[in-house]
Design a protein around this motif. Structure first.
Motif, PDB file in Angstrom:
ATOM      1  N   PHE A  52     -26.161   1.204  -0.694  1.00  0.00           N
ATOM      2  CA  PHE A  52     -24.991   0.527  -1.259  1.00  0.00           C
ATOM      3  C   PHE A  52     -24.426   1.308  -2.444  1.00  0.00           C
ATOM      4  O   PHE A  52     -23.213   1.513  -2.537  1.00  0.00           O
ATOM      5  CB  PHE A  52     -25.358  -0.894  -1.674  1.00  0.00           C
ATOM      6  N   PHE A  53     -25.300   1.756  -3.346  1.00  0.00           N
ATOM      7  CA  PHE A  53     -24.806   2.476  -4.532  1.00  0.00           C
ATOM      8  C   PHE A  53     -24.068   3.746  -4.146  1.00  0.00           C
ATOM      9  O   PHE A  53     -23.166   4.187  -4.852  1.00  0.00           O
ATOM     10  CB  PHE A  53     -25.963   2.819  -5.484  1.00  0.00           C
ATOM     11  N   GLN A  54     -24.470   4.345  -3.021  1.00  0.00           N
ATOM     12  CA  GLN A  54     -23.816   5.594  -2.613  1.00  0.00           C
ATOM     13  C   GLN A  54     -22.700   5.357  -1.602  1.00  0.00           C
ATOM     14  O   GLN A  54     -22.076   6.309  -1.137  1.00  0.00           O
ATOM     15  CB  GLN A  54     -24.861   6.549  -2.023  1.00  0.00           C
ATOM     16  N   HIS A  55     -22.473   4.091  -1.288  1.00  0.00           N
ATOM     17  CA  HIS A  55     -21.495   3.760  -0.261  1.00  0.00           C
ATOM     18  C   HIS A  55     -20.080   4.126  -0.728  1.00  0.00           C
ATOM     19  O   HIS A  55     -19.762   3.968  -1.910  1.00  0.00           O
ATOM     20  CB  HIS A  55     -21.562   2.264   0.037  1.00  0.00           C
ATOM     21  N   ILE A  56     -19.229   4.589   0.210  1.00  0.00           N
ATOM     22  CA  ILE A  56     -17.878   4.972  -0.217  1.00  0.00           C
ATOM     23  C   ILE A  56     -17.089   3.765  -0.731  1.00  0.00           C
ATOM     24  O   ILE A  56     -16.142   3.912  -1.491  1.00  0.00           O
ATOM     25  CB  ILE A  56     -17.055   5.654   0.920  1.00  0.00           C
ATOM     26  N   TYR A  57     -17.480   2.570  -0.308  1.00  0.00           N
ATOM     27  CA  TYR A  57     -16.737   1.392  -0.759  1.00  0.00           C
ATOM     28  C   TYR A  57     -17.380   0.714  -1.971  1.00  0.00           C
ATOM     29  O   TYR A  57     -16.926  -0.335  -2.410  1.00  0.00           O
ATOM     30  CB  TYR A  57     -16.608   0.382   0.386  1.00  0.00           C
ATOM     31  N   PHE A  58     -18.469   1.313  -2.507  1.00  0.00           N
ATOM     32  CA  PHE A  58     -19.172   0.687  -3.627  1.00  0.00           C
ATOM     33  C   PHE A  58     -18.225   0.365  -4.783  1.00  0.00           C
ATOM     34  O   PHE A  58     -18.069  -0.770  -5.199  1.00  0.00           O
ATOM     35  CB  PHE A  58     -20.307   1.591  -4.112  1.00  0.00           C
ATOM     36  N   TRP A  59     -17.515   1.385  -5.270  1.00  0.00           N
ATOM     37  CA  TRP A  59     -16.636   1.168  -6.421  1.00  0.00           C
ATOM     38  C   TRP A  59     -15.440   0.307  -6.051  1.00  0.00           C
ATOM     39  O   TRP A  59     -14.936  -0.458  -6.864  1.00  0.00           O
ATOM     40  CB  TRP A  59     -16.176   2.502  -7.031  1.00  0.00           C
ATOM     41  N   ARG A  60     -15.007   0.437  -4.800  1.00  0.00           N
ATOM     42  CA  ARG A  60     -13.846  -0.351  -4.377  1.00  0.00           C
ATOM     43  C   ARG A  60     -14.142  -1.848  -4.457  1.00  0.00           C
ATOM     44  O   ARG A  60     -13.352  -2.606  -5.025  1.00  0.00           O
ATOM     45  CB  ARG A  60     -13.459   0.024  -2.944  1.00  0.00           C
TER      46      ARG A  60
ATOM     47  N   ILE B 127     -16.561  -3.388  -6.124  1.00  0.00           N
ATOM     48  CA  ILE B 127     -16.863  -3.786  -7.503  1.00  0.00           C
ATOM     49  C   ILE B 127     -15.549  -3.941  -8.283  1.00  0.00           C
ATOM     50  O   ILE B 127     -15.309  -4.937  -8.961  1.00  0.00           O
ATOM     51  CB  ILE B 127     -17.757  -2.729  -8.200  1.00  0.00           C
ATOM     52  N   ARG B 128     -14.687  -2.929  -8.150  1.00  0.00           N
ATOM     53  CA  ARG B 128     -13.414  -2.942  -8.877  1.00  0.00           C
ATOM     54  C   ARG B 128     -12.554  -4.146  -8.458  1.00  0.00           C
ATOM     55  O   ARG B 128     -12.036  -4.871  -9.290  1.00  0.00           O
ATOM     56  CB  ARG B 128     -12.659  -1.635  -8.587  1.00  0.00           C
ATOM     57  N   ASN B 129     -12.439  -4.371  -7.152  1.00  0.00           N
ATOM     58  CA  ASN B 129     -11.605  -5.477  -6.679  1.00  0.00           C
ATOM     59  C   ASN B 129     -12.125  -6.838  -7.135  1.00  0.00           C
ATOM     60  O   ASN B 129     -11.363  -7.707  -7.529  1.00  0.00           O
ATOM     61  CB  ASN B 129     -11.510  -5.457  -5.159  1.00  0.00           C
ATOM     62  N   THR B 130     -13.459  -7.003  -7.083  1.00  0.00           N
ATOM     63  CA  THR B 130     -14.046  -8.265  -7.529  1.00  0.00           C
ATOM     64  C   THR B 130     -13.742  -8.488  -9.008  1.00  0.00           C
ATOM     65  O   THR B 130     -13.271  -9.545  -9.412  1.00  0.00           O
ATOM     66  CB  THR B 130     -15.574  -8.252  -7.316  1.00  0.00           C
ATOM     67  N   LEU B 131     -14.017  -7.456  -9.809  1.00  0.00           N
ATOM     68  CA  LEU B 131     -13.814  -7.565 -11.253  1.00  0.00           C
ATOM     69  C   LEU B 131     -12.344  -7.815 -11.590  1.00  0.00           C
ATOM     70  O   LEU B 131     -12.023  -8.668 -12.421  1.00  0.00           O
ATOM     71  CB  LEU B 131     -14.276  -6.287 -11.945  1.00  0.00           C
TER      72      LEU B 131
ATOM     73  N   MET C 174     -17.853 -14.074 -13.200  1.00  0.00           N
ATOM     74  CA  MET C 174     -16.931 -12.951 -12.999  1.00  0.00           C
ATOM     75  C   MET C 174     -17.171 -12.195 -11.695  1.00  0.00           C
ATOM     76  O   MET C 174     -16.233 -11.766 -11.033  1.00  0.00           O
ATOM     77  CB  MET C 174     -17.086 -11.938 -14.149  1.00  0.00           C
ATOM     78  N   MET C 175     -18.448 -12.001 -11.373  1.00  0.00           N
ATOM     79  CA  MET C 175     -18.753 -11.162 -10.214  1.00  0.00           C
ATOM     80  C   MET C 175     -19.078 -11.978  -8.973  1.00  0.00           C
ATOM     81  O   MET C 175     -19.450 -11.428  -7.949  1.00  0.00           O
ATOM     82  CB  MET C 175     -19.927 -10.239 -10.544  1.00  0.00           C
ATOM     83  N   SER C 176     -18.966 -13.314  -9.085  1.00  0.00           N
ATOM     84  CA  SER C 176     -19.390 -14.118  -7.938  1.00  0.00           C
ATOM     85  C   SER C 176     -18.201 -14.709  -7.191  1.00  0.00           C
ATOM     86  O   SER C 176     -18.286 -15.771  -6.622  1.00  0.00           O
ATOM     87  CB  SER C 176     -20.322 -15.234  -8.399  1.00  0.00           C
ATOM     88  N   LEU C 177     -17.092 -13.998  -7.207  1.00  0.00           N
ATOM     89  CA  LEU C 177     -15.904 -14.442  -6.497  1.00  0.00           C
ATOM     90  C   LEU C 177     -16.242 -14.788  -5.046  1.00  0.00           C
ATOM     91  O   LEU C 177     -16.790 -13.964  -4.327  1.00  0.00           O
ATOM     92  CB  LEU C 177     -14.880 -13.315  -6.542  1.00  0.00           C
ATOM     93  N   GLY C 178     -15.924 -16.012  -4.649  1.00  0.00           N
ATOM     94  CA  GLY C 178     -16.287 -16.464  -3.310  1.00  0.00           C
ATOM     95  C   GLY C 178     -15.532 -15.731  -2.215  1.00  0.00           C
ATOM     96  O   GLY C 178     -14.461 -15.183  -2.436  1.00  0.00           O
ATOM     97  N   ALA C 179     -16.130 -15.756  -1.032  1.00  0.00           N
ATOM     98  CA  ALA C 179     -15.523 -15.019   0.075  1.00  0.00           C
ATOM     99  C   ALA C 179     -14.394 -15.796   0.729  1.00  0.00           C
ATOM    100  O   ALA C 179     -13.483 -15.206   1.303  1.00  0.00           O
ATOM    101  CB  ALA C 179     -16.582 -14.696   1.114  1.00  0.00           C
TER     102      ALA C 179
ATOM    103  N   SER D 141      -8.083  -5.870  -1.516  1.00  0.00           N
ATOM    104  CA  SER D 141      -8.550  -7.246  -1.296  1.00  0.00           C
ATOM    105  C   SER D 141     -10.034  -7.329  -0.977  1.00  0.00           C
ATOM    106  O   SER D 141     -10.616  -8.398  -1.055  1.00  0.00           O
ATOM    107  CB  SER D 141      -7.760  -7.890  -0.164  1.00  0.00           C
ATOM    108  N   ASP D 142     -10.671  -6.225  -0.625  1.00  0.00           N
ATOM    109  CA  ASP D 142     -12.073  -6.327  -0.235  1.00  0.00           C
ATOM    110  C   ASP D 142     -12.948  -6.499  -1.477  1.00  0.00           C
ATOM    111  O   ASP D 142     -12.982  -5.639  -2.346  1.00  0.00           O
ATOM    112  CB  ASP D 142     -12.488  -5.066   0.544  1.00  0.00           C
ATOM    113  N   VAL D 143     -13.618  -7.654  -1.559  1.00  0.00           N
ATOM    114  CA  VAL D 143     -14.499  -7.917  -2.700  1.00  0.00           C
ATOM    115  C   VAL D 143     -15.952  -7.945  -2.206  1.00  0.00           C
ATOM    116  O   VAL D 143     -16.199  -7.857  -1.003  1.00  0.00           O
ATOM    117  CB  VAL D 143     -14.140  -9.254  -3.390  1.00  0.00           C
ATOM    118  N   ILE D 144     -16.885  -8.073  -3.142  1.00  0.00           N
ATOM    119  CA  ILE D 144     -18.305  -7.973  -2.759  1.00  0.00           C
ATOM    120  C   ILE D 144     -18.646  -8.990  -1.671  1.00  0.00           C
ATOM    121  O   ILE D 144     -19.259  -8.649  -0.658  1.00  0.00           O
ATOM    122  CB  ILE D 144     -19.221  -8.192  -3.983  1.00  0.00           C
TER     123      ILE D 144
END
Lengths: 320, 296
Positions: free
Chosen positions: A81-89, A91-95, A249-254, A269-272
């Motif tokens: 997950f940490f190395q995933h190409i969408y990891f920052w995406r 995290i950033r979108n959720t935040l 903050m980081m628990s935005l529902g799906a 739009s893709d969040v955790i």
């Protein structure tokens, strides 16, 4: 043997006394335990049993093999997950969505409560309140459904109006990344403005009306009174709500995001939680998705504890 | 209160009234528009004639969704899920809340910690899904009504309500030979009717509006509740439209005009029951939240 009386303070005696009082208390409250039993079973099965399934985050879980038959892989899923190409995406979108909610929706609810408090006519006030709570009772599919229908590029009234007035081509609002966040926040305001204000209005009912009266006798303007009476009255509630907001903050529902998003808008739009849903339930990568979810809840707990610590330090309030 | 006649006070009044009018219109208009659009003829709607009231009044859209049966069927599903779900929730919540409200319960603190922990830690979406599968509840009604049966938040509110019942009542009943079961059913519950209605309504609204658990746990579309059908009819089809080029749709123009009014009608069917009941039940909700906020 029974004749040998031990010293009154011996540990054995103390323990047996504790045990007997516990037994007595248990006897007295046995029916209460019986009443609690179904609810306790519910918590055990539906809240505690899934916690055990978090173990699969450290495995390469195969449903056929079960939790004990699957291979253990340590922290591999987390590393992926940490190395995933969408990891920052994600995290950033959720935040960002949470932050926008905190900066826009949260203050608007407070402002709405303060303005409502300025209405003197009780009937009018109650009417506005009642109407403003209404959207809270409309389901998410209906709210997002309205958004889709009103903004539809085929036959949405909003696009029809744009075409008629400005003579421009219909805009596919729900399919354009730039519009995702504004529409998310706008619909959030629509849904929660009135309902979110209730808690501040509840705090304001505790304010003694004499305070406003004496302030006005002293020649204070109403704006001044808002500043010096109303705001201090809701300040503790605001702090607690702020704390709760930061804590999640980081628990935005799906659910809401899932309804609004399409592959066209994943970039913003893709969040955790939607990532967990897609990878876990659509692609069947159970272990990976559980690892992402677990990592997310660790951050949530850390955030909540930090926020609580911070509020405790700076004010007298705290959540726990 | 002595009236403040200053300029700032008048400005404040203007701001307050302007905001309230905007909020009123912004809240009511979309709902009213959905109703009007569902009652207007598709041609009038497509020409953009509908703005506030129905144009060329027709019930055709409602007749169509009645005949297509998907919506009525899922409506019935929603009614069943809501009724059964609320009953189970109330049974579990009231009995546990009552036990926790009594001071004489041994291990009371342990019980509370045991429950409150779940507000911070949970297994997450995937773990819950695997649990439901392993319990054999996947694609059954139980997956909809059991996993979310007790809301810790409502449980705590319920407990505060029960704590407000005077302890002397319990004591005197106890001396008359009643045990805690009898006290719970004969004294505490009848005295807490308002609270029961409030929490029951909270649960009922949640079940009626729920859709995510159906997305996770239901496979068979015949078991879908109304909210899921709404999602497929409106949102899925709009997304589908996005992927189809505009030119290709025009062939089905006639059919798609009907589809639009069907969408509006379906949407109104899903929010209608709430709109009708809302004026009568809203005071309970506000009371419930007040108590939750003051004691929580």
């Amino acid at each position: 043997m029974n004749q040998v009386a031990p010293l009154t303070n011996s540990p054995i005696k103390r323990r047996s006394r504790w045990a007997s009082s516990f037994k007595k208390g248990w006897e007295r409250s046995k029916y209460l335990h019986l009443l609690a039993l179904p609810g306790v079973l519910f918590y055990l099965i539906f809240n505690y049993a899934p916690m055990y399934a978090i173990l699969i985050a450290f495995q390469d879980f195969q449903p056929m093999k079960g939790v004990w038959g699957s291979t253990w892989v340590g922290f591999d899923q987390f590393k992926t997950f940490f190395q995933h190409i969408y990891f920052w995406r994600v995290i950033r979108n959720t935040l960002l969505l949470s932050l926008l909610e905190l900066l826009i929706v949260f203050p608007l609810q407070i402002l709405f409560a303060i303005l409502l408090n300025e209405i003197r006519k009780n009937f009018y006030k109650r009417f506005v309140q009642t109407v403003s709570y209404l959207p809270h009772f409309i389901s998410l599919p209906a709210i997002i459904g309205m958004l889709f229908m009103f903004l539809s590029p085929q036959d949405g009234p909003f696009n029809m109006l744009l075409t008629k007035v400005f003579h421009i081509e219909p805009i596919n609002f729900m399919g354009i990344s730039e519009w995702f966040r504004p529409l998310y926040i706008l619909s959030e305001i629509w849904t929660t403005l009135g309902w979110g204000a209730i808690i501040y209005l509840a705090a304001l009912t505790n304010v003694n009306p004499d305070m406003y009266e004496s302030a006005s006798l002293d020649g204070a303007s109403r704006v001044k009174m808002i500043w010096h009476i109303t705001l201090p009255a809701i300040q503790p509630t605001v702090m607690i709500m702020l704390l709760l907001q930061i804590g999640k903050m980081m628990s935005l529902g799906a659910d809401k995001v899932l309804l609004m998003q399409s592959p066209l808008t994943y970039e913003v739009s893709d969040v955790i939680s939607t990532f967990v849903y897609r990878r876990g339930l659509e692609f069947g990568e159970y272990s990976f998705a559980t690892a992402v979810g677990f990592f997310n809840s660790l951050i949530n707990i850390a955030l909540l504890l930090t926020a609580n610590w911070f509020v405790k330090k700076t004010t007298d309030n705290s959540l726990f | 209160m002595i009236r403040d006649q200053s300029l700032s006070s008048k400005l404040l009044d203007i701001v307050v009234h302007a905001v309230m009018i905007v909020v009123l219109i912004a809240t009511i208009y979309p709902v009213l528009y959905v109703l009007s659009a569902s009652l207007s003829s598709p041609t009038a709607f497509n020409m953009g004639k509908v703005s506030l009231f129905p144009v060329d009044f027709t019930l055709k859209a409602y007749l169509l969704i009645w005949e297509a049966q998907t919506v009525p069927h899922s409506f019935l599903n929603s009614v069943i899920y809501t009724t059964l779900g609320t009953a189970i929730s109330m049974l579990l919540t009231t009995s546990l809340a009552y036990a926790l409200s009594r001071k004489k319960l041994t291990l009371r603190r342990f019980y509370m910690v045991f429950i409150l922990i779940t507000m911070f830690f949970n297994g997450g979406m995937i773990s819950n899904f695997l649990l439901v599968k392993n319990l054999g509840m996947y694609d059954t009604i139980w997956a909809i009504v059991l996993p979310t049966a007790v809301s810790t938040y409502y449980l705590i509110i319920m407990r505060s309500y029960f704590q407000a019942v005077p302890e002397e009542l319990n004591e005197s009943a106890y001396l008359d030979g009643a045990n805690d079961l009898v006290i719970f059913f004969r004294i505490t519950l009848p005295l807490s009717m308002a609270a029961l209605v409030t929490i029951g309504l909270f649960y009922a609204v949640n079940y009626w509006n729920a859709w995510f658990s159906s997305l996770l746990y239901l496979k068979d579309t015949d078991k879908y509740p109304l909210q899921m059908v709404l999602r497929s009819i409106i949102i899925r089809s709009e997304l589908l439209m996005q992927s189809i080029k505009a030119g290709e749709v025009s062939a089905n123009e006639m059919a798609s005009t009907d589809i639009t009014s069907i969408k509006y009608a379906t949407l109104f069917v899903s929010i209608g029951p709430m709109m009708i009941l809302y004026p009568f039940i809203q005071k309970y909700f506000v009371k419930g939240v007040m108590i939750g906020s003051l004691k929580g």
